[in-house]
Design an enzyme around this catalytic site. Structure first.
Site, PDB file in Angstrom:
ATOM      1  N   LEU A   1       0.862  -1.246   0.061  1.00 28.40           N
ATOM      2  CA  LEU A   1       0.035  -0.173   0.068  1.00 28.40           C
ATOM      3  C   LEU A   1       1.099   1.197   0.072  1.00 28.40           C
ATOM      4  CD1 LEU A   1      -2.660  -0.828   2.680  1.00 28.40           C
ATOM      5  CD2 LEU A   1      -3.110  -0.853   0.206  1.00 28.40           C
ATOM      6  N   ASP A   2       0.784   2.274  -1.081  1.00 31.36           N
ATOM      7  CA  ASP A   2       1.276   3.488  -0.845  1.00 31.36           C
ATOM      8  C   ASP A   2       1.282   4.256   0.629  1.00 31.36           C
ATOM      9  OD1 ASP A   2       1.964   3.178  -3.409  1.00 31.36           O
ATOM     10  OD2 ASP A   2       0.451   4.657  -4.284  1.00 31.36           O
ATOM     11  N   PRO A   3       2.315   5.063   0.879  1.00 34.16           N
ATOM     12  CA  PRO A   3       2.366   5.579   2.275  1.00 34.16           C
ATOM     13  C   PRO A   3       1.009   6.252   2.287  1.00 34.16           C
ATOM     14  CG  PRO A   3       4.370   5.988   1.010  1.00 34.16           C
ATOM     15  CD  PRO A   3       3.440   5.101   0.382  1.00 34.16           C
TER      16      PRO A   3
END
EC number: 5.4.99.25
Length: 334
Positions: A81-83
């Site tokens: 998951l992206d930050p």
């Protein structure tokens, strides 16, 4: 705004019939460790956390924190998951680390907020977004961890939850490896005004959902200290799911006690070792090999169809790829 009801079905939701091959097969209670009866230390060694990732840290950083907190040698997550993205991030621990491979065919679900760069009538938004269900072609974004070549991915469903001006809130079920940011960009192009992703949350990763098993990092810290400092293990136990949870969606082959040790020592699964199996298995399918106590023994690729496994009396049924069960849980019987 009235909308047609969307059937939210991912591959993980497929119900599978169980076929009996040997109705006399029984399991000895002296052997193995059923998923719901493992001592807490074993439970952690063969467990998966259904983590609610907060926005901010990377998926890698979150896994590193868990490893440090629990003093683990290995851990892995089921899909980056992206930050800035929050939500369901399965984290597999120690001996279960490689089970995240099983989540690839399961599908994922997200809730996204799309901001349009111009005004579009609601009926057009509904019509165009519906056209993105099915096979789509994507190129991974510049910052992705994979090669940037065109590839097809499947969008299982798109459900619009709310439209307010230029903001569209929607739920989408997709094949693993689908980039929602790119999907939104292409929807914006199709609408003729452009669009970008304002917010994103993952709500499902295969069998892992936003349900009572979902825990935060703060929960984990508290539950771990309850166990280590106060000897209260029930909260920590509930925070970790058995690794078998990660294969709930896969077709399964249940094997006799007499075949377990052979598989854990590296043998492929032969037909005589099968007690029962799911219908609908095709050659090449990823299958979970289970004991009659529903313990995960291994993952492998089917060499036979369900009907062939049911009808034949010899031959290799599953090419074993990854073994999860220790060799000493069941005795050798050859």
């Amino acid at each position: 705004m009235a909308r047609d009801e969307v059937r939210r079905i991912l591959p993980a939701d497929i119900k599978r019939e169980v076929l009996i091959k040997d109705e006399k097969a029984e399991t000895n209670p002296k052997w193995g460790f059923p998923p719901d009866k493992r001592p807490i230390e074993l439970h952690m060694q063969f467990g998966v956390i259904n983590l609610d990732k907060p926005p901010g840290p990377t998926s890698h950083e979150v896994v590193a924190w868990i490893k440090k907190l629990f003093n683990l040698e290995k851990a892995g997550h089921g899909g980056t998951l992206d930050p800035k993205v929050s939500g369901v991030l399965p984290v597999a621990l120690e001996k279960a680390t490689r089970v995240v491979q099983a989540l690839l065919p399961a599908g994922k679900e997200y809730v996204a907020l799309m901001h349009l760069h111009g005004d579009v009538p609601e009926d057009k938004i509904v019509k165009v977004m519906k056209e993105f269900e099915g096979e789509i072609i994507q190129r991974p974004p510049l910052r992705s961890a994979v090669k940037r070549r065109l590839r097809t991915r499947k969008v299982y469903y798109i459900e619009i939850l709310e439209i307010e001006g230029r903001d569209v809130l929607f739920r989408v079920g997709v094949e693993a490896g689908t980039y929602i940011r790119s999907l939104i960009h292409h929807i914006g192009l199709a609408l003729g005004v452009g669009a970008h992703m304002a917010e994103l949350r993952r709500t499902r990763s295969g069998p892992f959902k936003e349900d009572e098993t979902l825990v935060t990092l703060h929960d984990l810290v508290d539950y771990y200290h309850f166990w280590k400092e106060d000897g209260i293990e029930e909260y920590f136990r509930k925070a970790i799911q058995p690794m078998e949870k990660a294969v709930e969606h896969l077709p399964k082959v249940w094997i006799k006690d007499s075949a377990v040790a052979a598989v854990t020592h590296g043998a492929d699964l032969a037909v005589p070792g099968i007690a029962k199996l799911n219908a609908g298995i095709k050659r090449g399918d990823l299958v979970a090999i289970m004991t009659l106590k529903d313990e995960l023994v291994a993952l492998g690729k089917a060499v036979m169809t369900s009907q062939e496994m049911l009808q034949k009396s010899k031959g290799i049924a599953v090419d074993v790829e990854k073994v999860f069960m220790p060799r000493d849980w069941y005795p050798k019987m050859w």
